[in-house]
Design a protein around this motif. Structure first.
Motif, PDB file in Angstrom:
ATOM      1  N   ARG A 140      -2.431  -2.262   1.841  1.00  0.00           N
ATOM      2  CA  ARG A 140      -1.326  -1.228   1.441  1.00  0.00           C
ATOM      3  C   ARG A 140      -0.790   0.152   1.943  1.00  0.00           C
ATOM      4  NH1 ARG A 140      -0.402   2.438  -1.582  1.00  0.00           N
ATOM      5  NH2 ARG A 140      -2.290   2.730  -3.184  1.00  0.00           N
ATOM      6  N   ALA A 144       2.048   2.103   4.906  1.00  0.00           N
ATOM      7  CA  ALA A 144       2.418   2.627   4.526  1.00  0.00           C
ATOM      8  C   ALA A 144       2.710   3.931   5.949  1.00  0.00           C
ATOM      9  CB  ALA A 144       2.235   3.433   3.153  1.00  0.00           C
ATOM     10  N   VAL A 186       7.401   2.406  -1.195  1.00  0.00           N
ATOM     11  CA  VAL A 186       6.919   1.112   0.333  1.00  0.00           C
ATOM     12  C   VAL A 186       8.044   0.589   0.450  1.00  0.00           C
ATOM     13  CG1 VAL A 186       5.452  -0.164   1.092  1.00  0.00           C
ATOM     14  CG2 VAL A 186       4.828   1.061  -0.279  1.00  0.00           C
TER      15      VAL A 186
END
Length: 257
Positions: A140, A144, A186
């Motif tokens: 993640r 990002a 996100v």
């Protein structure tokens, strides 16, 4: 030595293919054993698993290069020194989440157990390109902070001209449950990342986000069809941190034969 069987219960590989003449890409299964030094097994057991994997790949002992992955945006360039797999006489594993071999001659590995493993290669070696290769760890945080695009830029600065990527097993968008505000944060930059679990709760689809980032970087995506589901949480033949924390890590691999 591992069985020569193709991907399946008797194979250390979830998927293994010659994607270009003399270039192989593979993703291991749990049958290869835990390949990470920071979870699960004792160090000697991990080193033995790595040695067996190298034997199965047909590369020299100690040649396979690993990273010390930190969910960063750092890209390491592999030099001509010895491999980082087994300790004695080996160069230390770089602290990075992508690793580039500018000539494509260094076997590379990326370790995951739910994050997205990505292999990249320059297909233009016979047309004046470099044949450079790379591996990327995209969790993640990596998605990002742009680790995928950073790796592609580094390859191109190294002379790569025609990049293709292969995306390995990871937790799917129906299984990666996250808080609603995190999903929205996100998805504000990457709408493809927004997803829902089967129960309707917020989730992230990291493979879809990675595909978007590769497309934005002008990188084509090669086909990967392995043994069983590509979701690490759903496929018991793969390691999943969410299903069994600390059990092990699978690897994405690229090497020349």
């Amino acid at each position: 030595m591992y069985s020569a069987a193709g991907p399946g219960p008797a194979s250390p590989f979830y998927w293994n293919a010659e994607v270009r003449p003399g270039l192989r890409v593979a993703f291991t299964s749990a049958a290869a054993g835990n390949l990470a030094l920071h979870v699960g097994d004792d160090a000697e057991g991990v080193h033995e698993n790595r040695r067996r994997l190298e034997d199965s790949m047909g590369v020299a002992a100690g040649a396979l290069r690993f990273m010390s992955q930190t969910h960063s945006d750092r890209v390491a360039i592999v030099d001509g020194s010895a491999g980082s797999g087994h300790g004695t006489g080996a160069s230390p594993a770089p602290h990075a989440d992508a690793m580039v071999s500018r000539t494509g001659t260094h076997p590379l590995a990326v370790l995951v157990a739910d994050c997205v493993p990505i292999v990249l290669a320059d297909a233009s070696v016979t047309e004046g390109g470099t044949g450079a290769t790379a591996v990327v760890h995209a969790g993640r945080a990596g998605v990002a902070n742009g680790i995928v695009a950073h790796a592609a830029r580094t390859l191109r600065r190294s002379g790569a001209r025609d990049l293709t990527a292969w995306i390995g097993p990871s937790v799917c968008g129906s299984c990666y449950e996250v808080p609603e505000d995190l999903m929205r944060s996100v998805a504000a930059a990457l709408p493809e990342a927004a997803s829902r679990t089967r129960a309707g709760t917020a989730a992230l689809d990291l493979p879809a986000a990675v595909r978007r980032q590769l497309g934005d970087a002008g990188v084509g995506v090669g086909h990967v069809a392995g043994a069983g589901p590509a979701c690490t949480l759903e496929n018991p033949a793969l390691f999943s941190h969410r299903r069994a924390p600390g059990a092990g890590r699978i690897a994405g691999l690229v090497w020349r034969t």
